[in-house]
Design a protein around this motif. Structure first.
Motif, mmCIF file in Angstrom:
data_model
loop_
_atom_site.group_PDB
_atom_site.id
_atom_site.type_symbol
_atom_site.label_atom_id
_atom_site.label_comp_id
_atom_site.label_asym_id
_atom_site.label_seq_id
_atom_site.Cartn_x
_atom_site.Cartn_y
_atom_site.Cartn_z
ATOM 1 N N ILE A 192 0.874 -1.171 0.000
ATOM 2 C CA ILE A 192 0.000 0.000 0.000
ATOM 3 C C ILE A 192 0.915 1.226 0.000
ATOM 4 N N TYR A 193 0.674 2.132 -0.910
ATOM 5 C CA TYR A 193 1.483 3.337 -1.039
ATOM 6 C C TYR A 193 0.723 4.524 -0.456
ATOM 7 N N TYR A 194 1.407 5.262 0.409
ATOM 8 C CA TYR A 194 0.815 6.386 1.106
ATOM 9 C C TYR A 194 1.523 7.688 0.741
ATOM 10 N N CYS A 195 0.745 8.724 0.581
ATOM 11 C CA CYS A 195 1.263 10.067 0.430
ATOM 12 C C CYS A 195 1.320 10.699 1.825
ATOM 13 N N ALA A 196 2.359 11.502 2.081
ATOM 14 C CA ALA A 196 2.489 12.147 3.378
ATOM 15 C C ALA A 196 3.146 13.510 3.217
ATOM 16 N N THR A 197 2.772 14.434 4.091
ATOM 17 C CA THR A 197 3.385 15.757 4.065
ATOM 18 C C THR A 197 3.781 16.181 5.478
ATOM 19 N N ALA A 198 4.762 17.079 5.521
ATOM 20 C CA ALA A 198 5.257 17.564 6.803
ATOM 21 C C ALA A 198 5.520 19.063 6.717
ATOM 22 N N ASP A 199 5.398 19.737 7.854
ATOM 23 C CA ASP A 199 5.622 21.173 7.889
ATOM 24 C C ASP A 199 7.101 21.541 7.864
ATOM 25 N N ASP A 200 7.967 20.606 8.239
ATOM 26 C CA ASP A 200 9.398 20.887 8.328
ATOM 27 C C ASP A 200 10.120 20.480 7.045
ATOM 28 N N TRP A 201 11.168 21.218 6.735
ATOM 29 C CA TRP A 201 12.028 20.871 5.614
ATOM 30 C C TRP A 201 12.903 19.680 5.985
ATOM 31 N N SER A 202 13.262 18.892 4.971
ATOM 32 C CA SER A 202 14.146 17.750 5.173
ATOM 33 C C SER A 202 15.443 18.005 4.416
ATOM 34 N N PHE A 203 16.569 17.776 5.096
ATOM 35 C CA PHE A 203 17.876 18.075 4.497
ATOM 36 C C PHE A 203 18.744 16.854 4.308
ATOM 37 N N SER A 204 18.188 15.685 4.538
ATOM 38 C CA SER A 204 18.908 14.441 4.303
ATOM 39 C C SER A 204 17.884 13.355 4.028
ATOM 40 N N ALA A 205 18.372 12.269 3.436
ATOM 41 C CA ALA A 205 17.480 11.145 3.154
ATOM 42 C C ALA A 205 16.943 10.543 4.451
ATOM 43 N N ILE A 206 17.760 10.515 5.472
ATOM 44 C CA ILE A 206 17.317 9.963 6.760
ATOM 45 C C ILE A 206 16.125 10.740 7.286
ATOM 46 N N GLU A 207 16.205 12.063 7.225
ATOM 47 C CA GLU A 207 15.080 12.896 7.672
ATOM 48 C C GLU A 207 13.885 12.715 6.745
ATOM 49 N N ALA A 208 14.161 12.797 5.456
ATOM 50 C CA ALA A 208 13.091 12.834 4.456
ATOM 51 C C ALA A 208 12.266 11.552 4.421
ATOM 52 N N LEU A 209 12.888 10.425 4.749
ATOM 53 C CA LEU A 209 12.211 9.134 4.609
ATOM 54 C C LEU A 209 11.845 8.521 5.960
ATOM 55 N N SER A 210 11.802 9.361 6.977
ATOM 56 C CA SER A 210 11.427 8.904 8.316
ATOM 57 C C SER A 210 9.930 9.078 8.539
ATOM 58 N N VAL A 211 9.256 8.013 8.908
ATOM 59 C CA VAL A 211 7.816 8.062 9.160
ATOM 60 C C VAL A 211 7.487 9.119 10.205
ATOM 61 N N ARG A 212 8.312 9.234 11.210
ATOM 62 C CA ARG A 212 8.031 10.120 12.351
ATOM 63 C C ARG A 212 8.001 11.599 11.962
ATOM 64 N N ARG A 213 8.570 11.921 10.828
ATOM 65 C CA ARG A 213 8.664 13.321 10.434
ATOM 66 C C ARG A 213 7.339 13.878 9.937
ATOM 67 N N TYR A 214 6.417 13.001 9.557
ATOM 68 C CA TYR A 214 5.264 13.439 8.777
ATOM 69 C C TYR A 214 4.013 13.591 9.631
ATOM 70 N N ASN A 215 3.341 14.727 9.425
ATOM 71 C CA ASN A 215 2.159 15.074 10.211
ATOM 72 C C ASN A 215 0.861 14.608 9.564
ATOM 73 N N TYR A 216 0.870 14.533 8.229
ATOM 74 C CA TYR A 216 -0.375 14.305 7.498
ATOM 75 C C TYR A 216 -0.212 13.115 6.558
ATOM 76 N N TRP A 217 -1.248 12.283 6.522
ATOM 77 C CA TRP A 217 -1.196 11.059 5.741
ATOM 78 C C TRP A 217 -2.469 10.868 4.932
ATOM 79 N N GLY A 218 -2.294 10.277 3.745
ATOM 80 C CA GLY A 218 -3.450 9.869 2.970
ATOM 81 C C GLY A 218 -3.917 8.486 3.385
ATOM 82 N N GLN A 219 -4.945 8.000 2.707
ATOM 83 C CA GLN A 219 -5.547 6.722 3.075
ATOM 84 C C GLN A 219 -4.854 5.538 2.410
ATOM 85 N N GLY A 220 -4.031 5.811 1.401
ATOM 86 C CA GLY A 220 -3.272 4.755 0.751
ATOM 87 C C GLY A 220 -3.910 4.245 -0.522
ATOM 88 N N THR A 221 -3.073 3.725 -1.397
ATOM 89 C CA THR A 221 -3.542 3.093 -2.633
ATOM 90 C C THR A 221 -2.709 1.827 -2.864
#
Length: 122
Positions: free
Chosen positions: A87-116
């Protein structure tokens, strides 16, 4: 509250392609795609933020892009493999990400879609 609506999932054979779309109520600093396969943890796939970031498993096969005029995030999936089934989910976060570790961390994201669902058969 942000709303994210994904579409574009489906069933394809190995080697095929799909394009996922995510319409967002608002654009945010980090916009990303995650996926979750049965029995596995959710993992980051790709992100647009201060840079463009990809998981090693999808580099060269998947491309993330966005259309700001339409508040839409895309994920182009090429050369699909059975292990891409999830299942693929879209997610957005209010903070900028400056590394792959930050950018791909589940914990960083505030908002999530329902998935497809994406299913790749061999």
């Amino acid at each position: 509250q942000a709303q994210l609506v994904e579409s574009g999932g489906g069933s394809v054979q190995a080697g095929g392609s799909l394009r996922l779309s995510c319409v967002a109520s608002a654009l945010r600093a980090s916009m990303a795609w995650f996926r979750q396969a049965p029995g596995k943890e959710r993992e980051g796939v790709a992100c647009l933020s201060a840079g463009t970031y990809y998981a090693d498993s999808v580099k060269g096969r998947f491309t993330i892009s966005r259309d700001d005029a339409k508040n839409t995030l895309f994920l182009h999936l090429n050369s699909l493999k059975p292990e891409d089934t999830a299942i693929y989910y879209c997610a957005t976060a209010d903070d900028w990400s400056f590394s792959a570790i930050e950018a791909l961390s589940v914990r960083r994201y505030n908002y999530w879609g329902q998935g497809t669902q994406v299913t790749v058969s061999s």
